[in-house]
Scaffold this active site. Structure first.
Site, PDB file in Angstrom:
ATOM      1  N   GLY A   1      20.356  33.310   8.561  1.00  0.00           N
ATOM      2  CA  GLY A   1      20.790  33.644   9.906  1.00  0.00           C
ATOM      3  C   GLY A   1      21.709  34.850   9.917  1.00  0.00           C
TER       4      GLY A   1
ATOM      5  N   ASN B   1      25.911  41.518   9.420  1.00  0.00           N
ATOM      6  CA  ASN B   1      24.751  41.836  10.259  1.00  0.00           C
ATOM      7  C   ASN B   1      25.225  42.148  11.679  1.00  0.00           C
ATOM      8  OD1 ASN B   1      22.699  39.289   8.743  1.00  0.00           O
ATOM      9  ND2 ASN B   1      22.634  41.497   8.364  1.00  0.00           N
TER      10      ASN B   1
ATOM     11  N   GLY C   1      24.152  43.724   1.086  1.00  0.00           N
ATOM     12  CA  GLY C   1      23.772  43.609  -0.316  1.00  0.00           C
ATOM     13  C   GLY C   1      24.325  42.349  -0.966  1.00  0.00           C
TER      14      GLY C   1
ATOM     15  N   ARG D   1      25.588  33.210   2.775  1.00  0.00           N
ATOM     16  CA  ARG D   1      24.858  33.283   4.038  1.00  0.00           C
ATOM     17  C   ARG D   1      23.485  32.636   3.923  1.00  0.00           C
ATOM     18  NH1 ARG D   1      25.296  38.368   1.698  1.00  0.00           N
ATOM     19  NH2 ARG D   1      23.481  39.743   1.620  1.00  0.00           N
TER      20      ARG D   1
ATOM     21  N   LYS E   1      25.660  51.000   9.371  1.00  0.00           N
ATOM     22  CA  LYS E   1      24.367  51.672   9.210  1.00  0.00           C
ATOM     23  C   LYS E   1      24.201  52.850  10.169  1.00  0.00           C
ATOM     24  CE  LYS E   1      22.216  47.415   7.583  1.00  0.00           C
ATOM     25  NZ  LYS E   1      21.261  46.327   7.883  1.00  0.00           N
TER      26      LYS E   1
ATOM     27  N   HIS F   1      16.834  36.611   1.508  1.00  0.00           N
ATOM     28  CA  HIS F   1      17.350  37.799   2.185  1.00  0.00           C
ATOM     29  C   HIS F   1      16.218  38.753   2.549  1.00  0.00           C
ATOM     30  CE1 HIS F   1      21.393  36.531   0.888  1.00  0.00           C
ATOM     31  NE2 HIS F   1      20.702  36.040  -0.131  1.00  0.00           N
ATOM     32  N   GLY F   2      16.531  39.691   3.440  1.00  0.00           N
ATOM     33  CA  GLY F   2      15.500  40.587   3.942  1.00  0.00           C
ATOM     34  C   GLY F   2      14.704  41.272   2.855  1.00  0.00           C
ATOM     35  N   ASN F   3      15.387  41.821   1.848  1.00  0.00           N
ATOM     36  CA  ASN F   3      14.683  42.601   0.835  1.00  0.00           C
ATOM     37  C   ASN F   3      14.105  41.766  -0.301  1.00  0.00           C
ATOM     38  OD1 ASN F   3      14.793  45.540   1.552  1.00  0.00           O
ATOM     39  ND2 ASN F   3      16.949  45.000   1.800  1.00  0.00           N
TER      40      ASN F   3
END
Length: 248
Positions: free
Chosen positions: A10, A15, A22, A60, A98, A182-184
């Site tokens: 989440g 975020n 990272g 997370r 970002k 995680h996203g990556n």
């Protein structure tokens, strides 16, 4: 039909602040907790009953998994944690906003750092206080295993063998597994599963806390994959991830 659900954690505090995270161990935001609760309820309502779970060393992801399993009354199932499912290490970018970074270096450069397959951001110094080498949870790892920066290619090299050798073989004895990461690290696994090219993976984004279901037949051949939820809502969430580095 056997199933593995991939779930990005989440929304985290960073975020929410649009920062590169990272391996920095930040917590879930209030919205992230609610996202995890919604994911757990959706999975339960759609008849999922997981028998084993995997997650990273980062809170997370761990907390997202805990919330999801609690919503499903599956707190008791075995959970395996591995640093190999950690997020891509963003090196010197970690902690930076970002959009502000895009304003400074250009959106194209930030897209390369965020999403390209084989270009890594500048590395942390060996003795940087933020280095994973200073973190007790990685004390058993060799220096050459602990990154100071990573490209997606580097992330794939640690996440995909863990998928191949540890996670996927569990389908021989279990029918349903959940992987919260995680996203990556998840993009790397999806790249492998769907044979996405190095070029096309740049444009593939995974929204937070939306279950991504992979169906396998009894011979463990991939038959289908889909996000669980409203297609229009998921498209908007994917676009939001893609646009995180837009200059203000």
């Amino acid at each position: 039909m056997k199933k593995i659900v991939l779930l990005r954690h989440g929304e985290s505090v960073w975020n929410k602040e649009n920062r590169f995270t990272g391996w920095t161990d930040v917590d879930l935001s209030d919205a992230g907790i609610k996202e995890a609760q919604k994911a757990g309820k959706s999975l339960a309502e759609n008849g999922f009953v997981f028998e084993k779970a995997f997650t990273s060393y980062l809170k997370r992801a761990v907390k997202t998994l805990n919330v999801v399993l609690d919503q499903m009354n599956l707190d008791w199932i075995p959970v395996e944690k591995s640093w190999r499912l950690n997020e891509k290490h963003y090196g010197m970018l970690q902690g930076l906003n970002k959009a502000e970074t895009a304003a400074k270096y250009g959106a194209d450069q930030v897209l390369i750092w965020r999403r390209s397959y084989d270009i890594a951001p500048n590395a942390l110094a060996m003795d940087d206080a933020a280095s994973p080498r200073m973190d007790i949870r990685y004390k058993e790892l060799n220096d050459n295993e602990i990154p100071l920066t990573e490209s997606l290619s580097d992330t794939v090299k640690r996440a995909v063998p863990y998928w191949q050798n540890v996670i996927f073989p569990e389908l021989k004895t279990h029918n349903q597994i959940i992987v919260v990461a995680h996203g990556n690290s998840l993009r790397g696994i999806v790249k492998y599963l769907k044979n996405i090219s190095n070029e096309d993976i740049v444009n593939f984004n995974i929204p937070t806390a939306i279950p991504y279901v992979f169906d396998f037949d009894d011979d463990l051949n991939l038959k289908n994959d889909y996000f669980l939820g409203d297609e229009d809502e998921i498209k908007k969430l994917m676009d939001a991830v893609a646009n995180q580095a837009q200059k203000k």
